[in-house]
Scaffold this active site. Structure first.
Site, PDB file in Angstrom:
ATOM      1  N   CYS A  61       0.804  -1.227   0.000  1.00 18.96           N
ATOM      2  CA  CYS A  61       0.000   0.000   0.000  1.00 18.96           C
ATOM      3  C   CYS A  61       0.833   1.273   0.000  1.00 18.96           C
ATOM      4  O   CYS A  61       0.287   2.367  -0.042  1.00 18.96           O
ATOM      5  CB  CYS A  61      -1.011  -0.001   1.148  1.00 18.96           C
ATOM      6  SG  CYS A  61      -0.292  -0.252   2.754  1.00 18.96           S
ATOM      7  N   CYS A 130      -1.713  -3.418   8.626  1.00 17.95           N
ATOM      8  CA  CYS A 130      -1.327  -2.167   9.284  1.00 17.95           C
ATOM      9  C   CYS A 130      -0.815  -2.443  10.699  1.00 17.95           C
ATOM     10  O   CYS A 130       0.148  -1.836  11.147  1.00 17.95           O
ATOM     11  CB  CYS A 130      -2.506  -1.213   9.358  1.00 17.95           C
ATOM     12  SG  CYS A 130      -3.098  -0.709   7.759  1.00 17.95           S
TER      13      CYS A 130
END
Lengths: 162, 249
Positions: A61, A130
């Protein structure tokens, strides 16, 4: 805080408009809390031997995260700072991570798992990476610290010998 | 009636030029059948490979064409087309943006759902599917990063969600770049400079990626694409900043 300052003033209005028109999955309140009031944003002096710096990135990402810890003589983490450029979940994960490692010993901090962070923030499966980023950032920071400590002891023993 | 008439004249006039083009575009699978099947195509479109293609409307056995050559209604596309086949360009990282744009417009002129508002439900559905497929192909191929990632996917490679901490020097550079943007938030000149710098970096990376794909060095292409992903994120941030500051170029 400067992360937030960079957000445009009109953002609130537009996000409301967008959220009204497009059905979307919203963030959990815990994520929003850390995103809006991130704890421990900033930097520590990376040349300080007591400071360990970890920089990690998520190639899928394009997020980058810097996490720094300051460790005292007793091996306890007395300060932690982070800077994250990425999505809300990445910011919240690193914010939570700095909050949690403060006051912990190095070993306790190493035992922190990404699943704990994900659980606290109720991250959906697509955002689990994350929390993984935050765990790896802690590990990287602590390993940087231990490398520095080893170098220091090596230097000390070298000077003692000569 | 008008549509039909115009379509007939269209077929006659552009028989060689356009229909050949469309055939090569959407139907080049006849030439090369070694394409990787795409999951979403299988999901959205049911197409039997074994039976000869028959027009769903009049049962006429037609040969690879977007439209039945007898009754002129829209047909389902074959399932294993790549985005490159759909737009009708060769499978390579080096693409001509103007060519993609031109072919995209030509395809949408034929397939856009607006053209089928008076046609049967089935044809409407087909035109919607085809049109959105063409859109997806277009947005993927036109973007240097998306095109590269798509080509990796065709080679069976995806970029993992694992954390990347090996290249600390590179990540430091990205971090510093982001911090620079953060400090320059209200400085229009600085932002413009940063946008230019970033574009140069992205263009250089695109060249390196093109070289890697030309040499069929997929791993090398992947490592450059990972770098590009970070710079693309920076680019998106800068674009947003530019938009907020009202910078128009």
């Amino acid at each position: 805080m400067s992360l937030l300052r960079s957000l445009p003033s009109g953002l609130n209005r537009t996000t409301k408009l967008i959220s009204r028109s497009v059905p979307s999955v919203s963030y959990h309140p815990n994520v929003i809390d850390h995103y809006e009031n991130p704890r421990n944003v900033g930097s520590l002096d990376k040349n300080d031997p007591k400071v360990g710096t970890g920089i990690v990135g998520a190639p899928a990402c394009g997020d980058v995260m810097k996490l720094q810890v300051k460790v005292d003589e007793q091996g306890r983490i007395i300060d932690a700072k982070f800077k994250t450029f990425g999505c809300g979940s990445a910011i919240a994960s690193s914010s939570l991570a700095t909050e949690w490692v403060k006051g912990k010993t190095v070993d306790e901090a190493l035992a922190l798992k990404n699943t704990d962070i994900a659980k606290e923030l109720c991250l959906p499966p697509v955002k689990l990476h994350c929390s993984m980023l935050a765990e790896d950032a802690i590990k990287a920071a602590l390993s940087d610290y231990s490398i520095k400590q080893k170098q220091k002891t090596n230097e000390n023993s070298n000077t003692n010998e000569t | 009636m008008y549509l039909r008439k115009s379509f007939l004249t269209f077929t006659r006039n552009y028989n060689v030029l356009c229909l050949n083009l469309i055939q090569q575009n959407l139907y080049s699978y006849h030439v090369n059948k070694n394409y990787v099947p795409l999951q979403f195509l299988i999901n959205t479109l049911q197409y039997s490979n074994n039976s000869p293609s028959k027009c769903w409307n009049c049962n006429f056995v037609y040969k690879s064409d977007l439209f039945c050559s007898k009754c002129k209604v829209l047909q389902e596309p074959p399932e294993n087309l790549t985005y490159f086949d759909i737009i009708g360009i060769s499978r390579s990282y080096d693409v001509k943006i103007t060519e993609i744009q031109k072919k995209y417009k030509e395809l949408q002129k034929l397939l856009h759902p607006d053209k089928y508002s008076t046609k049967s439900e089935k044809e409407k559905q087909l035109s919607e599917n085809l049109s959105s497929l063409v859109n997806k192909a277009y947005t993927t191929l036109i973007h240097p990063l998306k095109r590269g990632l798509y080509m990796l996917k065709l080679n069976g490679i995806t970029i993992s969600e694992e954390t990347d901490s090996l290249n600390a020097e590179f990540l430091m550079k990205i971090m510093e770049k982001n911090e620079e943007i953060e400090e320059a938030t209200n400085n229009v000149e600085k932002i413009k400079k940063l946008v230019q710098d970033n574009e140069i970096i992205l263009n250089n990376l695109a060249k390196k990626i093109a070289d890697a794909f030309r040499q069929e060095d997929i791993e090398k292409a992947k490592s450059f694409l990972v770098q590009m992903k970070y710079y693309d994120s920076i680019n998106n941030r800068l674009k947003k900043l530019k938009h907020d500051l009202g910078i128009i170029e």
